[in-house]
Write a protein that holds these residues in place. Sequence first.
Motif, PDB file in Angstrom:
ATOM      1  N   PHE A 134     -65.304  33.388 -48.560  1.00  0.00           N
ATOM      2  CA  PHE A 134     -64.269  32.377 -48.364  1.00  0.00           C
ATOM      3  C   PHE A 134     -64.083  31.540 -49.621  1.00  0.00           C
ATOM      4  CE2 PHE A 134     -64.890  32.685 -43.613  1.00  0.00           C
ATOM      5  CZ  PHE A 134     -63.606  33.117 -43.350  1.00  0.00           C
ATOM      6  N   SER A 135     -65.168  31.206 -50.260  1.00  0.00           N
ATOM      7  CA  SER A 135     -65.108  30.391 -51.477  1.00  0.00           C
ATOM      8  C   SER A 135     -64.292  31.092 -52.565  1.00  0.00           C
ATOM      9  CB  SER A 135     -66.515  30.099 -51.976  1.00  0.00           C
ATOM     10  OG  SER A 135     -66.481  29.316 -53.153  1.00  0.00           O
ATOM     11  N   HIS A 143     -58.920  26.011 -55.180  1.00  0.00           N
ATOM     12  CA  HIS A 143     -59.723  24.807 -55.414  1.00  0.00           C
ATOM     13  C   HIS A 143     -59.233  23.683 -54.509  1.00  0.00           C
ATOM     14  CE1 HIS A 143     -61.638  26.706 -58.797  1.00  0.00           C
ATOM     15  NE2 HIS A 143     -60.447  27.084 -59.245  1.00  0.00           N
ATOM     16  N   GLY A 144     -60.049  22.700 -54.313  1.00  0.00           N
ATOM     17  CA  GLY A 144     -59.671  21.571 -53.489  1.00  0.00           C
ATOM     18  C   GLY A 144     -60.260  21.632 -52.092  1.00  0.00           C
ATOM     19  N   VAL A 145     -60.967  22.693 -51.792  1.00  0.00           N
ATOM     20  CA  VAL A 145     -61.630  22.807 -50.487  1.00  0.00           C
ATOM     21  C   VAL A 145     -63.072  22.356 -50.678  1.00  0.00           C
ATOM     22  CG1 VAL A 145     -62.326  24.380 -48.662  1.00  0.00           C
ATOM     23  CG2 VAL A 145     -60.132  24.712 -49.796  1.00  0.00           C
ATOM     24  N   SER A 146     -63.462  21.381 -49.898  1.00  0.00           N
ATOM     25  CA  SER A 146     -64.818  20.858 -50.044  1.00  0.00           C
ATOM     26  C   SER A 146     -65.843  21.817 -49.456  1.00  0.00           C
ATOM     27  CB  SER A 146     -64.936  19.494 -49.353  1.00  0.00           C
ATOM     28  OG  SER A 146     -64.940  19.668 -47.938  1.00  0.00           O
ATOM     29  N   ALA A 147     -67.083  21.626 -49.852  1.00  0.00           N
ATOM     30  CA  ALA A 147     -68.169  22.446 -49.318  1.00  0.00           C
ATOM     31  C   ALA A 147     -68.286  22.263 -47.810  1.00  0.00           C
ATOM     32  CB  ALA A 147     -69.480  22.084 -50.005  1.00  0.00           C
ATOM     33  N   LEU A 206     -65.520  24.224 -46.136  1.00  0.00           N
ATOM     34  CA  LEU A 206     -65.867  25.626 -46.233  1.00  0.00           C
ATOM     35  C   LEU A 206     -66.936  25.992 -45.202  1.00  0.00           C
ATOM     36  CD1 LEU A 206     -64.933  27.987 -47.925  1.00  0.00           C
ATOM     37  CD2 LEU A 206     -66.681  27.420 -49.602  1.00  0.00           C
ATOM     38  N   ALA A 207     -67.923  25.110 -45.044  1.00  0.00           N
ATOM     39  CA  ALA A 207     -68.985  25.351 -44.066  1.00  0.00           C
ATOM     40  C   ALA A 207     -68.420  25.393 -42.645  1.00  0.00           C
ATOM     41  CB  ALA A 207     -70.064  24.279 -44.178  1.00  0.00           C
ATOM     42  N   VAL A 208     -67.466  24.509 -42.343  1.00  0.00           N
ATOM     43  CA  VAL A 208     -66.839  24.509 -41.018  1.00  0.00           C
ATOM     44  C   VAL A 208     -66.050  25.794 -40.815  1.00  0.00           C
ATOM     45  CG1 VAL A 208     -65.103  23.372 -39.563  1.00  0.00           C
ATOM     46  CG2 VAL A 208     -66.802  22.002 -40.791  1.00  0.00           C
ATOM     47  N   LEU A 209     -65.349  26.236 -41.839  1.00  0.00           N
ATOM     48  CA  LEU A 209     -64.601  27.486 -41.759  1.00  0.00           C
ATOM     49  C   LEU A 209     -65.535  28.659 -41.492  1.00  0.00           C
ATOM     50  CD1 LEU A 209     -61.890  28.926 -42.009  1.00  0.00           C
ATOM     51  CD2 LEU A 209     -62.261  29.021 -44.484  1.00  0.00           C
ATOM     52  N   VAL A 210     -66.674  28.687 -42.153  1.00  0.00           N
ATOM     53  CA  VAL A 210     -67.667  29.738 -41.931  1.00  0.00           C
ATOM     54  C   VAL A 210     -68.174  29.679 -40.493  1.00  0.00           C
ATOM     55  CG1 VAL A 210     -69.983  30.545 -42.554  1.00  0.00           C
ATOM     56  CG2 VAL A 210     -68.352  29.938 -44.351  1.00  0.00           C
ATOM     57  N   LEU A 258     -67.788  32.661 -37.750  1.00  0.00           N
ATOM     58  CA  LEU A 258     -68.935  33.266 -37.070  1.00  0.00           C
ATOM     59  C   LEU A 258     -68.824  33.107 -35.556  1.00  0.00           C
ATOM     60  CD1 LEU A 258     -71.779  32.236 -39.513  1.00  0.00           C
ATOM     61  CD2 LEU A 258     -71.021  34.558 -39.010  1.00  0.00           C
ATOM     62  N   ALA A 259     -68.356  31.943 -35.099  1.00  0.00           N
ATOM     63  CA  ALA A 259     -68.195  31.722 -33.659  1.00  0.00           C
ATOM     64  C   ALA A 259     -67.141  32.660 -33.076  1.00  0.00           C
ATOM     65  CB  ALA A 259     -67.812  30.264 -33.398  1.00  0.00           C
ATOM     66  N   GLU A 260     -66.054  32.847 -33.804  1.00  0.00           N
ATOM     67  CA  GLU A 260     -65.008  33.759 -33.348  1.00  0.00           C
ATOM     68  C   GLU A 260     -65.543  35.188 -33.259  1.00  0.00           C
ATOM     69  OE1 GLU A 260     -60.416  34.862 -34.500  1.00  0.00           O
ATOM     70  OE2 GLU A 260     -61.766  34.209 -36.096  1.00  0.00           O
ATOM     71  N   GLU A 261     -66.291  35.593 -34.258  1.00  0.00           N
ATOM     72  CA  GLU A 261     -66.881  36.930 -34.244  1.00  0.00           C
ATOM     73  C   GLU A 261     -67.866  37.082 -33.083  1.00  0.00           C
ATOM     74  OE1 GLU A 261     -69.602  39.744 -37.124  1.00  0.00           O
ATOM     75  OE2 GLU A 261     -68.250  38.296 -38.052  1.00  0.00           O
TER      76      GLU A 261
END
Length: 78
Positions: free
Chosen positions: A22-23, A28-32, A35-39, A43-46
Amino acid sequence: TDATPLQLKQTRDLVESIYNDFSDKLSHGVSAQQLAVLVAFNLAEELLREREKLKFFKKQVAESSERLINRVETYLDK
């Protein structure tokens, strides 16, 4: 956690891999934290998809088992 060291390593490796993917794809401009929430959502969707597949598979196994039992019982009743 009850996970073994190997399971913890596999979990870490999976999360890091998805995080890095994802990173690399996001601008640029997406905070860590974002990004962690997106991950986590990914994972929850999967996980939910896999649970549905497992539920479907268990239903198929139960139905197949029931048909097989009925066939065996029919054969034994002869």
